[in-house]
Structure formats: structure tokens, C-alpha cells
Design a protein around this motif. Sequence first.
Motif, PDB file in Angstrom:
ATOM      1  N   LYS A 162     -15.027  -2.516  -7.298  1.00 15.86           N
ATOM      2  CA  LYS A 162     -14.212  -3.570  -7.914  1.00 15.86           C
ATOM      3  C   LYS A 162     -13.126  -3.000  -8.825  1.00 15.86           C
ATOM      4  O   LYS A 162     -12.089  -3.624  -9.018  1.00 15.86           O
ATOM      5  CB  LYS A 162     -15.092  -4.545  -8.693  1.00 15.86           C
ATOM      6  CG  LYS A 162     -15.846  -5.490  -7.800  1.00 15.86           C
ATOM      7  CD  LYS A 162     -16.613  -6.508  -8.611  1.00 15.86           C
ATOM      8  CE  LYS A 162     -17.264  -7.542  -7.727  1.00 15.86           C
ATOM      9  NZ  LYS A 162     -18.007  -8.535  -8.517  1.00 15.86           N
ATOM     10  N   LYS A 163     -13.331  -1.813  -9.371  1.00 11.92           N
ATOM     11  CA  LYS A 163     -12.328  -1.193 -10.241  1.00 11.92           C
ATOM     12  C   LYS A 163     -11.281  -0.391  -9.461  1.00 11.92           C
ATOM     13  O   LYS A 163     -10.284   0.040 -10.023  1.00 11.92           O
ATOM     14  CB  LYS A 163     -13.018  -0.277 -11.257  1.00 11.92           C
ATOM     15  CG  LYS A 163     -13.812  -1.051 -12.278  1.00 11.92           C
ATOM     16  CD  LYS A 163     -14.471  -0.140 -13.273  1.00 11.92           C
ATOM     17  CE  LYS A 163     -15.252  -0.987 -14.266  1.00 11.92           C
ATOM     18  NZ  LYS A 163     -15.854  -0.204 -15.322  1.00 11.92           N
ATOM     19  N   SER A 164     -11.520  -0.171  -8.192  1.00 11.84           N
ATOM     20  CA  SER A 164     -10.592   0.638  -7.395  1.00 11.84           C
ATOM     21  C   SER A 164      -9.315  -0.136  -7.076  1.00 11.84           C
ATOM     22  O   SER A 164      -9.286  -1.364  -7.108  1.00 11.84           O
ATOM     23  CB  SER A 164     -11.262   1.106  -6.101  1.00 11.84           C
ATOM     24  OG  SER A 164     -11.575   0.008  -5.263  1.00 11.84           O
ATOM     25  N   ARG A 165      -8.261   0.596  -6.775  1.00  9.74           N
ATOM     26  CA  ARG A 165      -6.963   0.015  -6.402  1.00  9.74           C
ATOM     27  C   ARG A 165      -6.555   0.545  -5.043  1.00  9.74           C
ATOM     28  O   ARG A 165      -6.802   1.699  -4.713  1.00  9.74           O
ATOM     29  CB  ARG A 165      -5.891   0.369  -7.437  1.00  9.74           C
ATOM     30  CG  ARG A 165      -6.113  -0.289  -8.751  1.00  9.74           C
ATOM     31  CD  ARG A 165      -5.711  -1.744  -8.667  1.00  9.74           C
ATOM     32  NE  ARG A 165      -5.879  -2.405  -9.942  1.00  9.74           N
ATOM     33  CZ  ARG A 165      -6.356  -3.633 -10.050  1.00  9.74           C
ATOM     34  NH1 ARG A 165      -6.707  -4.296  -9.002  1.00  9.74           N
ATOM     35  NH2 ARG A 165      -6.470  -4.192 -11.229  1.00  9.74           N
ATOM     36  N   TRP A 166      -5.881  -0.304  -4.296  1.00  8.80           N
ATOM     37  CA  TRP A 166      -5.500   0.008  -2.914  1.00  8.80           C
ATOM     38  C   TRP A 166      -4.071  -0.446  -2.659  1.00  8.80           C
ATOM     39  O   TRP A 166      -3.580  -1.356  -3.314  1.00  8.80           O
ATOM     40  CB  TRP A 166      -6.417  -0.750  -1.952  1.00  8.80           C
ATOM     41  CG  TRP A 166      -7.844  -0.362  -2.031  1.00  8.80           C
ATOM     42  CD1 TRP A 166      -8.742  -0.662  -3.025  1.00  8.80           C
ATOM     43  CD2 TRP A 166      -8.562   0.416  -1.081  1.00  8.80           C
ATOM     44  NE1 TRP A 166      -9.960  -0.122  -2.738  1.00  8.80           N
ATOM     45  CE2 TRP A 166      -9.878   0.543  -1.552  1.00  8.80           C
ATOM     46  CE3 TRP A 166      -8.215   1.017   0.124  1.00  8.80           C
ATOM     47  CZ2 TRP A 166     -10.857   1.245  -0.858  1.00  8.80           C
ATOM     48  CZ3 TRP A 166      -9.184   1.709   0.817  1.00  8.80           C
ATOM     49  CH2 TRP A 166     -10.484   1.827   0.321  1.00  8.80           C
ATOM     50  N   SER A 167      -3.423   0.175  -1.686  1.00 12.17           N
ATOM     51  CA  SER A 167      -2.200  -0.430  -1.164  1.00 12.17           C
ATOM     52  C   SER A 167      -2.695  -1.441  -0.132  1.00 12.17           C
ATOM     53  O   SER A 167      -3.606  -1.149   0.630  1.00 12.17           O
ATOM     54  CB  SER A 167      -1.282   0.610  -0.533  1.00 12.17           C
ATOM     55  OG  SER A 167      -1.905   1.221   0.574  1.00 12.17           O
ATOM     56  N   PRO A 168      -2.156  -2.653  -0.143  1.00 15.85           N
ATOM     57  CA  PRO A 168      -2.693  -3.690   0.737  1.00 15.85           C
ATOM     58  C   PRO A 168      -2.438  -3.406   2.218  1.00 15.85           C
ATOM     59  O   PRO A 168      -1.520  -2.671   2.580  1.00 15.85           O
ATOM     60  CB  PRO A 168      -1.962  -4.958   0.291  1.00 15.85           C
ATOM     61  CG  PRO A 168      -0.734  -4.480  -0.390  1.00 15.85           C
ATOM     62  CD  PRO A 168      -1.048  -3.126  -0.956  1.00 15.85           C
TER      63      PRO A 168
END
Length: 135
Positions: free
Chosen positions: A110-116
Motif C-alpha cells: 500500500k505504501k509503494s508507488r507505480w507508474s500507472p
Amino acid sequence: MKFSLFLLLTTCLLCLDIQAQTDSSHGESDGGYVVVSTMPVFSGGDDVKFVQYVVSYVKENTPQLKKSAVKGNVFIQFTIETDSSVSTASIVPGKGINPTIDQSVIDAVKKSRWSPGTLNGKATRAKRTMRITFS
């Protein structure tokens, strides 16, 4: 005349049914697209880097792991939003290690970030299922 009309209507209905099946194979399934043109990419690198990030997070934030060596796989399913955040994350039923570690994996994801991901050139929600291995 009646037979021609019946044949025409039947053909139209068949075409609509085929189109609906085609659209649903690429459509949303439980809150995210399963098939997208471009898959989301973890901001820290590829899928291997993502797994390393999750394992590192869990080891640092789970006292149970510091006391004993835990081995096994956790399968997690999550949805990546168009704003690069993770909106939902859950352990695949029957595919966790134990509640404490499973929750720590969910917290990390849940804390991770992604390029959509993208579909037809537009950013879209995408669902991922991944295996996190503790060895």
C-alpha cells in the motif's frame, strides 16, 4: 419475408454477443483491468526490485522476522490507480505465511508507488498479483 427478418435479427444478436464477450475480456474485473496495453511499473525499478522492497520492508517492520527465520511465499493481489497509488491490497486466500507477516506485506504494498498502466493510450487502473518469497 418472416424468415429473412428472423435471420437478420439472429445475426445482429450474435454479433452483439460476440462484441460483449470481446469487451469483457479486457474490461474491469473486481476494480481493475486485468489486461492493459502497458503494465504498471514499480517506481523503484522492475518486479524484482519491488519484491526486494517488500521483503526489506517486512524484515525491518516485523519483530517476528527479527527473532526467527521465516520462509515461504505470500501471494498478494493489488490495484494500481491512475495516480500511481495502490488502492486495494489483499493476500490471495490460502496463500499467506501468517497474519502478522501477511499484514506487513499488505502495508508495504500500500505504501509503494507505480507508474500507472495504460489502455488505448490512457492511464488506467490495473490489477497485479505477485509472489513475495521469504527465504
